[in-house]
Structures are given as structure tokens and as C-alpha cells.
Design a protein around this motif. Sequence first.
Motif, short mmCIF file in Angstrom:
data_model
loop_
_atom_site.label_atom_id
_atom_site.label_comp_id
_atom_site.label_asym_id
_atom_site.label_seq_id
_atom_site.Cartn_x
_atom_site.Cartn_y
_atom_site.Cartn_z
N TRP A 113 0.83 -1.21 0.00
CA TRP A 113 0.00 0.00 0.00
C TRP A 113 0.87 1.25 0.00
O TRP A 113 2.03 1.22 0.40
N THR A 114 0.24 2.35 -0.42
CA THR A 114 0.90 3.65 -0.42
C THR A 114 -0.13 4.72 -0.09
O THR A 114 -1.28 4.65 -0.56
N VAL A 115 0.27 5.68 0.72
CA VAL A 115 -0.49 6.90 0.94
C VAL A 115 0.46 8.04 0.61
O VAL A 115 1.60 8.06 1.08
N GLN A 116 0.00 8.97 -0.23
CA GLN A 116 0.88 10.06 -0.64
C GLN A 116 0.08 11.33 -0.89
O GLN A 116 -1.14 11.31 -0.91
N ASN A 117 0.82 12.42 -1.07
CA ASN A 117 0.21 13.69 -1.44
C ASN A 117 1.04 14.28 -2.56
O ASN A 117 2.19 13.91 -2.76
N PHE A 118 0.44 15.19 -3.29
CA PHE A 118 1.13 15.80 -4.42
C PHE A 118 1.38 17.29 -4.19
O PHE A 118 1.57 18.04 -5.13
N MET A 119 1.42 17.70 -2.94
CA MET A 119 1.63 19.11 -2.61
C MET A 119 3.02 19.35 -2.03
O MET A 119 3.26 20.39 -1.44
N SER A 120 3.91 18.40 -2.18
CA SER A 120 5.29 18.50 -1.68
C SER A 120 5.36 18.67 -0.17
O SER A 120 6.31 19.23 0.35
N GLN A 121 4.35 18.23 0.53
CA GLN A 121 4.40 18.22 1.98
C GLN A 121 4.95 16.86 2.41
O GLN A 121 4.70 15.85 1.77
N SER A 122 5.69 16.86 3.51
CA SER A 122 6.36 15.62 3.93
C SER A 122 5.75 15.01 5.18
O SER A 122 5.42 15.73 6.13
N PHE A 123 5.65 13.69 5.16
CA PHE A 123 5.39 12.93 6.37
C PHE A 123 6.73 12.81 7.09
O PHE A 123 7.76 12.63 6.46
N ASP A 124 6.71 12.88 8.41
CA ASP A 124 7.92 12.69 9.23
C ASP A 124 7.75 11.34 9.92
O ASP A 124 7.10 11.24 10.95
N GLN A 125 8.34 10.29 9.36
CA GLN A 125 8.05 8.92 9.79
C GLN A 125 8.72 8.44 11.08
O GLN A 125 8.13 7.59 11.75
N PRO A 126 9.91 8.87 11.45
CA PRO A 126 10.60 8.23 12.58
C PRO A 126 9.81 8.17 13.89
O PRO A 126 9.98 7.23 14.64
N GLY A 127 8.94 9.11 14.17
CA GLY A 127 8.18 9.08 15.41
C GLY A 127 6.86 8.37 15.31
O GLY A 127 6.10 8.32 16.28
N ASP A 128 6.54 7.81 14.15
CA ASP A 128 5.24 7.16 13.95
C ASP A 128 5.20 5.80 14.63
O ASP A 128 6.13 4.99 14.49
#
Length: 159
Positions: A113-128
Motif C-alpha cells: 500500500w501507499t499513501v501520498q500527497n502531491f503538494m510537496s508536503q512531507s510525512f515525518d516517519q521516525p516518530g510514527d
Amino acid sequence: MVVQYKVEISATATSAIGSQFWIVNNGSDPVNLDDLTLRYYMTNEVAATLIKAINWANVGAVAGPSTGFPTGNIGVNVMPMAMPAPSADTYVEFSFSGGNNMLAPGYRVQFSWTVQNFMSQSFDQPGDYSFNAAASAQTEWKNVVLMYQGQSVVWGIEP
């Protein structure tokens, strides 16, 4: 039931997140996948509309060959948590439909699976809560939660 995880996008800051999951029936009775939901917990730093996708799916005997599973039978929703935790304010929930998605004992369903956006905003994964950059191979992972009929946790630990 057991859930296994493999990270696909391990970047710390990224416009897309995603992984692979295996739901394994290690019991003695068949399980209707339509009765199960799987939750991946995260913090959502992105304000843009999210595009959700099931990239591929298959089903087969554990350690045996697999056949395609209809990706259209796997739903994906991104939901804010009613009671956020320090490492999760949102979950990605996967559900199954199709009416006859029986998972026999000794079988597993696997999907990407993938969840993404096309607005160049970033998910910050290390704390998830559910993210594990070190899981580059299939591994049992209790930070994703498998629920039966939306109520009973059958695998994992909620944040």
C-alpha cells in the motif's frame, strides 16, 4: 492470526509512505477477511488531500506459491484518532470486501500500500507508532493492529 510487516518507503521525511503486510491465519479455522480490519498508526503532518492505493495483493499458503488477490477487495481509509497518542494521531485502516474472502488455516494474504500527497508536503516517519525503518524483511510487528468485526483486537498493541 499474526501480522507481518515490511517497510517499503524508509525515508525519514517523504511525500509518500507505504509498506507490505501479511495477514497469516495460524489458527485451525477459516477466517472471513471481510470481518477483519488492519490499522497502521502514524502522525499526520500533511494538510493536503491524501491519495491512497493498494499497489498489489496476493493470497496463498504460508511458504507456498501465491495467486493474485483482487486489489479492489481491499479498502483503505485515513482516519484521525478520537484520542491521539504521542506517536499517533491518525491511522490508515485497511478493510476487505467481496463477500467470500475466506482465509484458510495455514494461508496468508499479502498486500502493498501507499499513501501520498502531491503538494510537496512531507510525512515525518521516525516518530510514527507503526513505522519501523529496520524492517527491510518480513517480520512480525505488534505495532500494527488487526481487529475482528471492528471491536476485538486479535493481533498487535494499540498506541
